[in-house]
Design a protein around this motif. Structure first.
Motif, PDB file in Angstrom:
ATOM      1  N   CYS A  62      27.293  22.660 -12.711  1.00 55.30           N
ATOM      2  CA  CYS A  62      25.959  22.840 -13.297  1.00 55.30           C
ATOM      3  C   CYS A  62      26.026  22.656 -14.822  1.00 55.30           C
ATOM      4  O   CYS A  62      27.101  22.754 -15.422  1.00 55.30           O
ATOM      5  CB  CYS A  62      25.422  24.228 -12.955  1.00 55.30           C
ATOM      6  N   PRO A 261      19.662  25.227  -9.467  1.00 52.22           N
ATOM      7  CA  PRO A 261      18.443  25.983  -9.807  1.00 52.22           C
ATOM      8  C   PRO A 261      18.664  27.489  -9.781  1.00 52.22           C
ATOM      9  O   PRO A 261      18.075  28.222 -10.589  1.00 52.22           O
ATOM     10  CB  PRO A 261      17.450  25.529  -8.719  1.00 52.22           C
ATOM     11  N   ARG A 264      20.386  28.479 -12.992  1.00 51.13           N
ATOM     12  CA  ARG A 264      19.509  28.404 -14.160  1.00 51.13           C
ATOM     13  C   ARG A 264      18.427  29.478 -14.152  1.00 51.13           C
ATOM     14  O   ARG A 264      17.601  29.538 -15.051  1.00 51.13           O
ATOM     15  CB  ARG A 264      18.848  27.020 -14.229  1.00 51.13           C
ATOM     16  N   LEU A 269      12.094  26.935  -8.048  1.00 50.10           N
ATOM     17  CA  LEU A 269      11.817  25.544  -8.422  1.00 50.10           C
ATOM     18  C   LEU A 269      12.518  24.617  -7.434  1.00 50.10           C
ATOM     19  O   LEU A 269      13.743  24.526  -7.409  1.00 50.10           O
ATOM     20  CB  LEU A 269      12.301  25.285  -9.847  1.00 50.10           C
ATOM     21  N   TRP A 430      12.802  20.345  -9.614  1.00 49.30           N
ATOM     22  CA  TRP A 430      14.136  20.391 -10.196  1.00 49.30           C
ATOM     23  C   TRP A 430      14.740  18.991 -10.214  1.00 49.30           C
ATOM     24  O   TRP A 430      14.885  18.353  -9.183  1.00 49.30           O
ATOM     25  CB  TRP A 430      15.022  21.343  -9.394  1.00 49.30           C
ATOM     26  N   ARG A 435      13.286  21.537 -15.198  1.00 51.55           N
ATOM     27  CA  ARG A 435      11.969  21.280 -14.634  1.00 51.55           C
ATOM     28  C   ARG A 435      11.423  19.963 -15.176  1.00 51.55           C
ATOM     29  O   ARG A 435      11.579  19.660 -16.365  1.00 51.55           O
ATOM     30  CB  ARG A 435      11.022  22.424 -14.989  1.00 51.55           C
TER      31      ARG A 435
END
Length: 581
Positions: A62, A261, A264, A269, A430, A435
């Motif tokens: 990530c 996601p 984060r 999302l 995502w 976003r």
């Protein structure tokens, strides 16, 4: 100036501020509450999930920005993303595996039961009509059906040998009954069977019935065996193919798609649909069964049509008793000619003293005539239906799965865990970094297009060893079914090639329509002679006969008109030959 200050304060919030880019939604909240709630419900330890965003320098996949994931949480999410993807692929194909397995079971039950019904019908009729006369020789007929089942279920002895041995046994039983005044030693019976099995076929004691029975039952059994084997091969290959291996590049892409996601802090999302399609196409590239899948389905449907049409298994099974009765009738009507030829070639046997001769067997009252059931009268079997309905169901179900492998990425991305719904494409989603809208092109499944996959590096050199092996298995099953639809037994041809180096194989032309011109199979060298087959009373041959099978003739195949002869007359006289020895 003081009058403008209130207006400036009102307009200030409308001015864009610096530093707001992808992922800013997490920076604003700086909370991991939503992530903790979602992962806690999945069984994750909350001790591993910080309450607020922390630095993401330790992350391997990530983005290394603010995150809610520790290193251990990231590794667990990687494994979870892979398991979810593999589970979706297997679940998507469960209908396909179930369809092939269910069709295999139903067709296999139907074919096996048709053989049993044919045997029971013959036994019931003959027992009712002739009583102990038939029971004394039932082992011969039971042995035939037993060996037919062995061929269908276990790929046993070739059908040519099975049928030739049956007619040889029947001749050894019937011929002495035509001449009760003689004693026939084993050498005479050996010579007799040799005359019937020579390439010239000079004796032909049963007329054309052996050839017609061989033609009808062989191509029906060859087609039925190839068909059920094709269904079983398809089920096995599909089941193994659905266990998709996941490469390291695919594993990382799946983590970016569904795991990041959570790290984060925005688990609600959903991933963009185009993002998911690129990942799914890359992970499934060269893992499916295309382009062999369509050819396999076409082979199944072609052979299924043959089985309910020109190679009808129902009619072939029902006609076994008729063909045997016709052969016995021919032997009785032409006994003078057959006997003269046999005595000329094998010598005259020793006469039996008059006091030792058997009295003629009494003819019992014949029962009602047996006939093949009309189409509208055929009952459903234990398999639950007749062949026509089975084929219709097969065609309907296979139509649903023809595009399965090509559409598998769409199916996977249709799951709510993998991507946003297609109806929400206009909404922010995502993108892999935050976003927004997914702006990368969605590539297709071909190797050329996968070279430009923006989400992972795809190996376009071709399928792996396991996938190639499964595709070869599917091609072999397709080839076997297409050959069976032409009346050829590829298994028999392979055995003949191994034994003699000749690739002719068995061929049985599609000549059921009356008036069709004769079609001869390709010429083949005669097979080497076989030693005599001796079986005890308990063997499948049913009766301790002695046979010598040399290269049997493969005469030209002529048309077989389907009709129901006056079998009452045939059966009334045919087994009158079978008296007590």
């Amino acid at each position: 100036m003081s009058a403008l200050r209130p207006l400036l304060l009102l307009l200030l919030p409308l001015c864009p501020g610096p530093g707001l880019g992808p992922g800013s939604e997490a920076k604003v909240t700086r909370s991991c509450a939503e992530t903790r709630q979602v992962l806690g419900a999945r069984g994750y330890s909350l001790n591993l999930i910080p309450p607020a965003l922390i630095s993401g320098e330790h992350l391997q996949i990530c983005p290394q920005e603010y995150t809610c994931c520790s290193s251990e949480t990231e590794q667990k999410l990687i494994r979870e993303a892979e398991a979810t993807f593999r589970g979706l692929v297997e679940d998507s194909g469960s209908f396909l595996v179930h369809t092939l397995a269910a069709r295999h079971r139903k067709f296999n039950e139907f074919f096996r039961e048709m053989l049993s019904v044919s045997q029971q019908s013959l036994a019931q009729l003959f027992s009712h009509s002739y009583g102990r006369l038939y029971s004394q020789h039932a082992l011969v007929f039971n042995g035939l059906f037993s060996r037919l089942r062995d061929y269908y279920e276990k790929s046993g002895e070739g059908l040519d040998d099975t049928l030739s041995d049956f007619w040889a046994q029947l001749l050894e039983r019937a011929f002495p009954l035509l001449h009760p005044q003689y004693s026939f030693p084993p050498d005479f019976l050996l010579c007799l069977t040799r005359l019937t099995s020579t390439t010239e076929g000079s004796l032909q004691p049963f007329g054309d019935s052996p050839r017609r029975l061989r033609l009808q039952i062989t191509r029906a059994l060859v087609a039925a065996k190839a068909f059920v084997q094709g269904l079983e091969t398809g089920r096995s290959v599909v089941s193994e193919t659905l266990k998709v291996p996941v490469s390291e590049g695919c594993r990382q892409a799946l983590m970016r798609l569904t795991g990041c996601p959570l790290c984060r802090g925005v688990p609600s999302l959903m991933p963009c649909r185009g993002f998911c399609l690129n990942v799914a196409h890359g992970c499934l590239s060269s893992k499916g069964l295309e382009p062999d899948w369509g050819s396999y389905l076409d082979g199944l449907l072609l052979l299924a049509e043959k089985l309910q049409g020109p190679f009808s298994f129902e009619l072939a099974a029902e006609s076994i008793g008729v063909k045997i009765s016709e052969g016995l009738m021919y032997l009785q009507e032409n006994s003078v000619k057959v006997s003269a030829k046999a005595f000329q070639e094998c010598g005259t046997p020793h006469p039996v003293p008059a006091r030792h001769r058997r009295a003629p067997a009494p003819r019992e009252e014949a029962g009602r005539p047996w006939r093949a059931a009309a189409e509208e009268e055929r009952p459903t079997t234990a398999a639950g239906t007749n062949l026509h309905r089975l084929v219709w169901e097969l065609r309907e179900r296979l139509g649903r799965v023809r595009g399965f492998w090509a559409g598998l990425p769409l199916t996977v991305c249709g799951d709510s865990r993998m991507a946003a719904d297609v109806s929400q494409e206009a909404a922010p989603c995502w993108t892999g970094v935050g976003r927004g809208r997914y702006l990368q092109p969605v590539v297709g499944a071909s190797p050329t297009e996968q070279l430009h996959n923006p989400e992972l590096d795809v190996d376009v050199s071709g399928p792996d060893v396991l996938t190639r092996r499964r595709r070869l298995q599917l091609r072999a099953a397709t080839a076997r079914m297409r050959a069976a639809a032409l009346g050829q037994d590829l298994d028999k041809r392979d055995a003949d090639e191994d034994a003699s180096g000749s690739g002719g194989g068995q061929q049985y032309a599609d000549d059921w329509k009356a008036g069709t011109a004769p079609v001869a199979p390709p010429a083949r060298p005669p097979r080497p002679p076989r030693p005599p087959r001796r079986e005890g009373p308990g063997g499948k041959g049913g009766g301790g006969s002695t046979r010598y099978n040399q290269g049997r003739s493969r005469s030209g195949v002529t048309s077989v008109a389907l009709h129901t002869p006056p079998v009452f007359i045939l059966f009334s006289s045919a087994l009158a030959l079978l008296g007590p020895r």
